[in-house]
Design a protein around this motif. Structure first.
Motif, short mmCIF file in Angstrom:
data_model
loop_
_atom_site.label_atom_id
_atom_site.label_comp_id
_atom_site.label_asym_id
_atom_site.label_seq_id
_atom_site.Cartn_x
_atom_site.Cartn_y
_atom_site.Cartn_z
N VAL A 31 36.12 -8.02 17.97
CA VAL A 31 36.89 -9.05 17.24
C VAL A 31 38.19 -8.45 16.69
O VAL A 31 39.28 -9.01 16.89
N LEU A 32 38.09 -7.31 16.03
CA LEU A 32 39.26 -6.71 15.39
C LEU A 32 40.21 -6.07 16.40
O LEU A 32 41.44 -6.24 16.31
N GLY A 33 39.66 -5.32 17.36
CA GLY A 33 40.50 -4.62 18.33
C GLY A 33 41.30 -5.57 19.20
O GLY A 33 42.52 -5.46 19.31
N LEU A 58 46.66 1.90 19.90
CA LEU A 58 46.99 0.47 19.79
C LEU A 58 47.53 0.14 18.40
O LEU A 58 48.54 -0.56 18.27
N ALA A 59 46.87 0.64 17.36
CA ALA A 59 47.33 0.40 15.99
C ALA A 59 48.74 0.95 15.78
O ALA A 59 49.60 0.28 15.19
N LEU A 60 48.99 2.13 16.32
CA LEU A 60 50.30 2.77 16.18
C LEU A 60 51.39 1.99 16.92
O LEU A 60 52.47 1.72 16.37
N VAL A 61 51.10 1.59 18.17
CA VAL A 61 52.09 0.86 18.98
C VAL A 61 52.40 -0.51 18.38
O VAL A 61 53.55 -0.95 18.36
N ALA A 98 56.33 -10.10 11.85
CA ALA A 98 55.24 -9.84 10.90
C ALA A 98 53.85 -9.84 11.53
O ALA A 98 52.98 -9.05 11.11
N PRO A 99 53.56 -10.68 12.56
CA PRO A 99 52.23 -10.62 13.17
C PRO A 99 51.88 -9.25 13.75
O PRO A 99 50.70 -8.91 13.89
N ASN A 100 52.91 -8.43 14.06
CA ASN A 100 52.64 -7.08 14.57
C ASN A 100 51.94 -6.22 13.52
O ASN A 100 51.08 -5.40 13.84
N TRP A 101 52.32 -6.40 12.25
CA TRP A 101 51.65 -5.67 11.17
C TRP A 101 50.20 -6.14 11.03
O TRP A 101 49.29 -5.32 10.78
N VAL A 102 50.00 -7.44 11.19
CA VAL A 102 48.63 -7.97 11.17
C VAL A 102 47.81 -7.33 12.28
O VAL A 102 46.68 -6.87 12.07
N GLY A 103 48.39 -7.28 13.48
CA GLY A 103 47.71 -6.67 14.63
C GLY A 103 47.39 -5.21 14.40
O GLY A 103 46.29 -4.74 14.72
N ALA A 104 48.35 -4.46 13.84
CA ALA A 104 48.14 -3.04 13.57
C ALA A 104 46.99 -2.84 12.58
O ALA A 104 46.15 -1.95 12.75
N ALA A 105 46.94 -3.69 11.54
CA ALA A 105 45.87 -3.59 10.55
C ALA A 105 44.50 -3.90 11.17
O ALA A 105 43.51 -3.22 10.88
N GLY A 130 41.37 -1.35 11.60
CA GLY A 130 40.03 -1.71 11.13
C GLY A 130 38.98 -1.47 12.20
O GLY A 130 37.87 -0.96 11.91
N ALA A 131 39.31 -1.79 13.46
CA ALA A 131 38.38 -1.54 14.57
C ALA A 131 38.14 -0.05 14.75
O ALA A 131 37.00 0.38 15.03
N LEU A 132 39.18 0.77 14.57
CA LEU A 132 39.04 2.23 14.69
C LEU A 132 38.10 2.77 13.62
O LEU A 132 37.23 3.61 13.89
#
Length: 405
Positions: free
Chosen positions: A209-211, A274-277, A355-362, A366-368
């Motif tokens: 879900v998170l990843g 993925l979080a970093l990118v 801004a959705p990119n920050w949501v995605g990174a978070a 969380g998945a990590l």
């Protein structure tokens, strides 16, 4: 790899095409039925919800028959749903067609993953799952752009007719190439539900879900982000999505290959990167070339997590894998819906299109964290039970002496 995997990949190609092609055809569908774009968007939402609820429902029904026969029935449902969409006299009928087609989605990938894994040797299972999912990823490179082009030039109804025809090809392929695998003895719905008592199964689904949610937080809003921030023309968005699809194909194959060798390290690397990118995308979205590279990387890293996560669920629910596998496919769609909603919230709050990119990174971060937690729990549960806490070496149970030949 067995030829039967090709039949599964063709089915996956058709399903992937019908899921995503509607996004490029919404204006045409809305015009034809005289509804607004947000109302037409229900065709996307309805499909995602159908996948979420249809995955466990159809899989539960499938415990009564062989897996091959269930896959054939699911392709039949997929064909009917797309034909209904193609000839729909009203928006409501088309929405029903979309939901009918979506009911096949989760169970097809869930049962298909189990079948694909059973077709090969134990050390090739993740690769076999990846081979089936290649159909889904290639759909984003070929099926979706081609379907959009056909729909825009010759009418969206033709697109859905062609997708239904793809379903017929997939159905014939499964009938001819997939071996008859008898239904495992003693499989009952109650038996399949036991898998959800396993914390590792639930953790793997939460990672899904998170990843994958991290990926769709960014990609859902790729059109306004690329046109308003990067300065691309509207027509360029299709080709940017092709880059995303190419990344998906490569990431899926690499994820399948390395998940068979080192599953958890593969998850650590792909989720961390993925979080970093995704975080960097807030900067690279302002530059056309860097934006294109970043979109490709998001597709690659996002789909590199799919075979290992799907195999993780199969491994942890090995005694009753079918329902857990299908519910995990629903988890991908839950991630899509959740992240799209969260991405919309931050845009509406005035934080801008990046801004959705920050949501995605978070979400990916969380998945990590969940991956590290899952591995720590696994190490704890598999620690040598012979070592008694607090006992002196002399009090430990005597270990058998190795015999050398």
């Amino acid at each position: 790899m067995p030829l039967a995997l090709l039949a599964l990949a063709i089915g996956a190609f058709g399903i992937g095409t019908t899921e995503f092609v509607i996004m490029g055809l919404l204006p045409q569908v809305a015009d034809d039925f005289g509804v607004s774009i947000p109302t037409a968007g229900l065709l996307v939402t309805g499909y995602a919800l159908g996948v979420m609820f249809g995955a466990p429902l159809m899989t539960a029904l499938g415990t009564k028959i062989s897996r091959k026969r269930m896959l054939m029935l699911l392709m039949g449902l997929f064909i009917v749903g797309n034909l209904l969409s193609a000839v729909a006299p009203s928006f409501t009928v088309m929405l029903i067609g979309r939901v009918v087609a979506s009911l096949a989605h989760g169970a097809f990938f869930g049962i298909g993953s189990v079948v694909a894994a059973d077709l090969v040797a134990p050390d090739k299972k993740a690769g076999a799952i990846a081979m089936m999912f290649t159909g889904l990823t290639v759909a984003n490179v070929v099926g979706v752009p081609l379907g959009t082009l056909i729909g825009q030039s010759a009418g969206w109804r033709l697109t859905f007719t062609i997708v239904a025809a793809l379903g017929v090809v997939g159905l014939i392929g499964i009938a001819r190439l997939v071996p008859e695998m008898p239904r495992p003895e003693g499989v009952r719905l109650r038996h399949e539900l036991v898998a959800f008592n396993n914390a590792q199964v639930l953790l793997a689904m939460a990672m899904t879900v998170l990843g994958f949610g991290g990926v769709f937080a960014a990609i859902t809003y790729i059109a306004p982000m690329m046109t308003h921030v990067a300065g691309f023309a509207d027509g360029s968005v299709t080709w940017l999505l092709v880059l995303f699809g190419l990344g998906m194909v490569g990431g899926n194959l690499v994820g399948g290959k390395y998940a068979d060798r080192a599953l958890m390290p593969m998850l650590y690397v792909s989720l961390g990167a993925l979080a970093l990118v995704l975080a960097l995308f807030t900067l690279t979205a302002h530059h056309k070339i860097l934006a294109g590279v970043t979109i490709t990387l998001i597709g690659a890293l996002g789909f590199a997590t799919v075979p290992p996560l799907q195999k993780r669920v199969l491994d942890q629910a090995r005694k009753a894998p079918t329902l857990a596998s299908a519910v995990n496919i629903g988890a991908f769609n839950l991630g899509n819906a959740l992240s799209a909603w969260l991405g919309g919230l931050v845009i509406s709050a005035g934080f801008g299109y990046t801004a959705p990119n920050w949501v995605g990174a978070a979400l990916a971060a969380g998945a990590l964290l969940l991956a590290f937690l899952s591995a720590a729990l696994e190490r704890r549960d598999t620690a040598p039970s012979a070592v008694v806490a607090g006992a002196t070496p002399a009090e430990q149970p005597e270990q058998p002496t190795a015999v050398h030949h």
